[in-house]
Scaffold this active site. Structure first.
Site, short mmCIF file in Angstrom:
data_model
loop_
_atom_site.label_atom_id
_atom_site.label_comp_id
_atom_site.label_asym_id
_atom_site.label_seq_id
_atom_site.Cartn_x
_atom_site.Cartn_y
_atom_site.Cartn_z
N HIS A 22 0.83 -1.22 0.00
CA HIS A 22 0.00 0.00 0.00
C HIS A 22 0.86 1.26 0.00
O HIS A 22 1.92 1.31 0.61
CB HIS A 22 -1.04 -0.02 1.11
N ASP B 235 6.04 2.09 6.91
CA ASP B 235 4.74 1.44 6.69
C ASP B 235 3.98 2.27 5.66
O ASP B 235 3.43 3.30 6.02
CB ASP B 235 4.00 1.33 8.02
N GLU C 291 -5.20 1.65 2.55
CA GLU C 291 -5.07 0.46 3.39
C GLU C 291 -5.25 0.82 4.85
O GLU C 291 -5.88 0.11 5.63
CB GLU C 291 -3.69 -0.19 3.17
N GLU C 292 -4.69 1.97 5.23
CA GLU C 292 -4.67 2.35 6.65
C GLU C 292 -6.05 2.66 7.22
O GLU C 292 -6.22 2.77 8.43
CB GLU C 292 -3.74 3.57 6.85
N ASP D 195 3.93 -6.02 3.48
CA ASP D 195 3.64 -4.98 4.44
C ASP D 195 4.55 -5.18 5.65
O ASP D 195 5.24 -6.20 5.76
CB ASP D 195 2.16 -5.04 4.85
N HIS E 61 4.02 2.74 13.18
CA HIS E 61 3.16 3.92 13.33
C HIS E 61 3.78 4.98 14.25
O HIS E 61 3.08 5.81 14.80
CB HIS E 61 1.75 3.57 13.80
#
Lengths: 346, 358, 331
Positions: free
Chosen positions: C63, C165, C197-198, C220, C306
């Site tokens: 992504h 990410d 995606e998130e 990922d 994150h």
């Protein structure tokens, strides 16, 4: 094989969500010559077809899910213990001291460790989350890692027996008992009496969010569908109405996500053929594969019929054989029903 | 009746129905196993089975024989039927100490000496539980046992208030090469099996015993009623070896270094919540174990208690020592014990008695 | 690899606003493949045609989007209020530099006096140094997005920064395309750089439906169990390519998992198995789109996901690329 034997032989297959393929061979063996074709699709649905012999016949989808809840090995603890996580809704209230089967390179048995008395404070009844529990295997650590690599599936140990009044007890009737009813019901009908080709889908991965049924329905593109799953029967621990008790026959769900007309016609079919049934109001999502099939492609008219079950998701699920018989009868009538085919076949 | 040996004997004993107060089946089986290897046996008025093996030989004082008592308990934890509800469900209360967390969802066998009815502890599906409910075990008094009855009268036709029940659990060998044993009630039945086999060893080896040995298979250890005390009062021993089990907490204990470990041999304890054991006998036991090369471990905590408390304080008082076999998941349907520890226990007692120092 | 990563990390693109990163990736992937297109959702799809007669369709997916903030309100004082896009870790986000899609720099700060545990979107703001609302409005429009300042640093033998990410997954896809362009490719390979995606695996679902692949493999990041206080997990940074068995969105296809393990052993590729207890991936949507696909994932073990200091090991990334190439050529 009678219905009871069929229920037991299917339910005792190992089919923890995502690992249904472990039992493909045994499943095909049990199905024997009951179907004309069988295949496993990309995502892992087991599909069995019974043809009616007519060209360009309509297709009826009968969906039950093959998977059962279980656990998966996530790590190891010194002393021959395994750490696991749940696959689907596992009730941690039941785990301490329960026996499980571990499907590693060899199949071995295990026991969930309990809190030793010395660590127990008086009156303490708190339950640890599953990631803090361990399974005792009695194997040396290095051998255990070799034998049970990460991801090894674990299931409840299944023992089947009858209580009073033909109440059958055992693991994983959710949803393989319904599967047995479907197979039994389909097998009871002569090909010539079928109003359509019947696609029986033993769907994958229902317990982690109804994953398999949608792709199965997409691939098959049926004219209409009958989804069957178990439903919680009342037991004393529950508050409120004594709903969908065992002994009330097939429970036909009326829900916004299923087809209202098909549902009504199915109920009428039961009425006409003398099949015991009750209507059940499911005003929201049904939490079953019926949620998935209805919205596939141009929308597949779906009816949801449920089998009342006590103690769902435990190693001692309980069903009444009479209810199962009613469900099997309904399947037979459903795939013979010209009236329904006239309305819903394209 | 057929004689059983080793783990098969433990298995047979494990599967017998014998909650505290209802040990008749166990007593009957034990008698069938020992009737040909003791000099006398009886069932006393409290339900204990007591077997005697007489001493002989040079070291034996026939005029004033020393009396050694070896005992183990026959009973197991279980449940008692408290009430029925209108839908045919059964309400229960625990007999002995049962953690509610090991009872939820289990298979039970209910009845008394003669009748057996299968039942399951009903369990509300996880879908119907509130997040709070998922964090705590259902209290036993709220549990419902389902025997398949549709109505109260149907259930009452099978069972009555005061009928009892135990876990339904088949005995099996467990772990690599079946080294471990799994089953219910192992905490009492392994010591019972050990006593049966010790008696046979004495008989088969035609060993001259330096004292009279009384083997007492006792009742109601799991409750406060002490049939063990009755046995001690009847026998009036000079010393007693109490065989029991100790919870092996090495699986999940917060402090594994203190925990009794499975496979490390018989656990000898200096004191527990019930009794402070005779110092001389305990030292002697350790010495004999060393001499006889019997595997043993010292119990480093004082938790738990055994029937010894009732023997020690019986009549004028009795010297006691406790030897315990480590058992994991005690008082559940799936106790686990090591068959090596079982062998150690048998050898230990044999060594202790034949050494004639008690 | 580091250069591509730096280039991609420097294209702030939150979910739903992937245009800038998409253009950047297009530049890398187009020369390596036979066809590139963007679908209605904004997924960038590049196709490398295979030559085998019984060729299969394989979808590889990473992504493009990242987590960030969207401007909802500008106060009279010139402070900017935002909502979150994706799962924000406020411990990391607070008191750090942020940058908007227009390149406006600012700092993200919680309201004074808010206890650390209670920090959430409603009580943080972005200070861009404007003296009042009027001045702020010249630089920032409602609906603009901000992200924590992008970075890539070499720290010891690891690479650190944000957003690893899932830019590192995109880098892996580009590297896979590079390797495949050097040899004859057996199967049809669809490189899908997915959007959104998130916010719940939205983009890859439609892409997977359209492609209708036989196999779907996601690339990922995954968490590790090798830092103080981390949840127990048998996966570590530097431990090799992580073959996903399960995460909270999917149980991978047994066939794919077994095949990957077999190929890793055969080709001497460092690997480990991964069971991620919290977090979902594009694997789930590929598995269930249309008539379904054999789905799996090769994950890049990443510490501090994150946060502003996501950390990876380049050896792991290389292992992922090698494993993917082996899979694509052998399945």
């Amino acid at each position: 094989m009678n219905l009871k034997e069929l229920i037991i032989s299917l339910s005792s297959l190992m089919s923890v969500t995502g690992y249904e393929s472990y039992s493909t061979d045994k499943l095909v063996e049990i199905m024997g010559k009951k179907f004309d074709e069988s295949y496993v699709d990309n995502i892992g649905n087991h599909i069995f077809v019974k043809k009616c012999g007519k060209e360009n016949a309509p297709r009826i989808l009968i969906d039950c899910h093959f998977d059962e809840i279980g656990m998966m090995v996530t790590g190891y603890k010194k002393g021959g213990f395994l750490k696991v996580t749940n696959v689907g809704g596992v009730d941690t209230r039941l785990l301490p001291s329960s026996e499980v089967v571990i499907f590693g390179k060899e199949t071995i048995s295990g026991i969930f460790a309990t809190t030793p008395e010395s660590d127990r404070r008086f009156g303490d009844d708190s339950l640890k989350p599953i990631d803090q529990l361990v399974i005792d295997t009695g194997y040396p650590d290095d051998e255990l890692k070799e034998l049970c690599p990460l991801g090894t599936p674990v299931s409840y140990k299944g023992e089947y027996h009858l209580l009073k009044n033909d109440k059958l007890v055992g693991k994983a009737f959710d949803d393989k008992a319904c599967g047995a009813c479907a197979v039994y019901g389909i097998d009871a009908v002569d090909s010539l009496d079928l109003v359509a080709d019947v696609y029986f889908v033993f769907a994958t991965r229902e317990e982690i969010g109804c994953v398999g049924a949608g792709p199965a329905a997409y691939g098959i593109d049926p004219d209409y569908a009958l989804v069957m799953d178990v439903t919680n029967s009342w037991i004393p621990e529950m508050t409120g109405m004594k709903w969908t008790a065992i002994g009330t026959g097939v429970s036909i769900d009326i829900s916004p996500v299923t087809n209202r007309k098909l549902t009504k016609m199915t109920a009428k079919l039961c009425e006409e053929k003398g099949i015991k049934y009750t209507l059940r109001a499911s005003p929201g999502s049904t939490g079953t594969d019926a949620n998935s099939t209805g919205t596939v492609r141009e929308g597949i008219p779906t009816v949801l019929c449920s089998l009342p079950l006590r103690n769902m998701h435990t190693a001692n699920e309980l069903l009444l054989l009479d209810d199962a018989k009613a469900l099997a009868d309904l399947v037979s009538e459903f795939i013979k029903s010209k009236e329904i085919a006239e309305v819903f076949a394209r | 009746m057929k004689k059983y040996y080793g783990t098969e004997l433990v298995g047979k004993l494990s599967e017998l129905f014998g909650p505290s107060g209802c040990e008749g089946n166990v007593a009957e089986f034990i008698i069938s196993q020992i009737d040909d290897c003791c000099d006398a046996y009886c069932t006393d008025r409290a339900g204990n089975v007591i077997a005697k093996m007489c001493g002989s030989g040079l070291e034996y004082n026939a005029a004033e024989p020393r009396k050694v008592m070896v005992c183990a308990h026959m009973d197991e934890v279980g449940v008692m039927i408290r009430d029925f509800d209108e839908d045919g469900y059964i309400k229960i209360a625990p007999i002995g100490s049962i953690d509610p967390r090991v009872l939820c969802g289990r298979n039970l066998v209910l009845g008394d000496e003669d009748k057996r009815i299968e039942g399951i502890v009903a369990s509300k599906a996880i879908h119907m539980q509130s997040p709070e409910e998922r964090k705590h075990a259902t209290p036993i008094y709220k549990m419902n046992v389902d025997i398949g009855a549709n109505t109260e009268s149907e259930a009452r036709a099978e069972l009555d208030i005061g009928d009892v029940g135990v876990f339904a659990s088949n005995f099996s060998l467990f772990g690599k090469d079946g080294r471990y044993m799994k089953g219910k009630a192992l905490d009492g039945r392994i010591p019972c099996a050990a006593m049966i086999e010790i008696m046979r060893s004495f008989r088969e080896s035609a060993k001259a015993l330096p004292c009279d040995v009384y083997f007492a298979f006792t009742c109601c250890e799991e409750t406060s009623f002490s049939a063990t005390r009755v046995a001690a009062q009847t026998i009036k021993p000079d010393a007693a070896i109490v065989l029991d089990s100790v919870e092996a907490g090495d699986a999940v204990s917060g402090e594994p270094s203190c925990a009794v470990k499975l496979g490390e041999g018989v656990a000898i304890s200096f004191a527990d919540r019930g009794a402070i054991y005779d110092r001389r006998l305990t030292e002697l036991a350790i010495q004999e174990a060393e001499n006889g090369n019997v595997k043993y471990q010292i119990k480093k905590t004082t938790s738990g208690k055994t029937g010894a408390v009732n023997i020690q304080r019986a009549c004028e008082g009795v010297k006691v020592i406790s030897l315990a076999v480590p058992v994991r998941y005690m008082h559940s349907a799936s106790c686990v014990a090591d068959s090596e520890d079982y062998i150690s226990l048998k050898n230990f007692v044999y060594t202790m008695i034949t050494a004639n120092k008690i | 690899m580091l250069n591509i990563l730096k280039a991609l990390n420097n294209c702030p693109s939150i979910s739903g606003r992937e245009h800038s990163i998409s253009n950047k990736i297009m530049g890398y992937i187009a020369p390596l493949t036979d066809k590139v297109y963007e679908d209605a959702m904004g997924n960038l799809i590049a196709v490398k045609c295979g030559s085998a007669e019984d060729k299969k369709k394989i979808m590889l997916c990473a992504h493009m989007d990242e987590i960030g903030f969207m401007v909802t309100h500008i106060e009279e004082s010139g402070m900017i209020r935002v909502t979150t896009i994706g799962g924000i870790n406020f411990v990391s986000a607070c008191f750090s530099y942020v940058v908007s899609e227009r390149g406006v720099k600012g700092v993200l700060v919680p309201n004074a006096g808010v206890p650390a545990a209670e920090i959430k979107a409603e009580n943080v703001y972005i200070d861009i140094g404007a003296k009042d609302k009027k001045e702020a409005e010249k630089k920032v429009k409602l609906g603009d997005f901000f992200v924590a300042e992008p970075s890539v640093e070499k720290i010891g033998k690891r690479i650190c920064g944000r957003p690893m990410d899932d830019r590192i997954g995109c880098v892996a896809l580009i590297k896979i395309a590079e390797k495949l362009s050097e040899t004859e490719c057996k199967n049809d390979v669809y490189f899908c750089f997915s959007v959104q995606e998130e916010v719940g695996i939205r983009g890859s679902l439609t892409a997977a439906f359209a492609i209708a692949a036989d196999y779907g493999i996601a690339f990922d990041v995954t968490a590790t169990g090798d830092t103080p206080g981390s949840k127990p997990m048998e996966c570590s940074i530097g431990g090799g390519a992580a073959i996903k068995i399960k995460d909270s969105s999917v149980i991978c296809d047994k066939l794919v998992v077994d095949k990957m393990i077999e190929l890793a052993k055969e080709n001497d590729i460092k690997y480990q198995c991964e069971i991620l207890l919290a977090g979902g991936t594009d694997t789930a949507s590929m598995q269930r789109a249309g008539a379904g696909a054999h789905a799996g994932a090769i994950s890049i073990p990443t510490r501090y996901i994150h946060s502003n200091v996501e950390m990876i090991d380049s050896g792991d990334v290389n292992a992922c690329v090698d494993l993917a190439v082996a899979f694509v050529q052998n399945v």
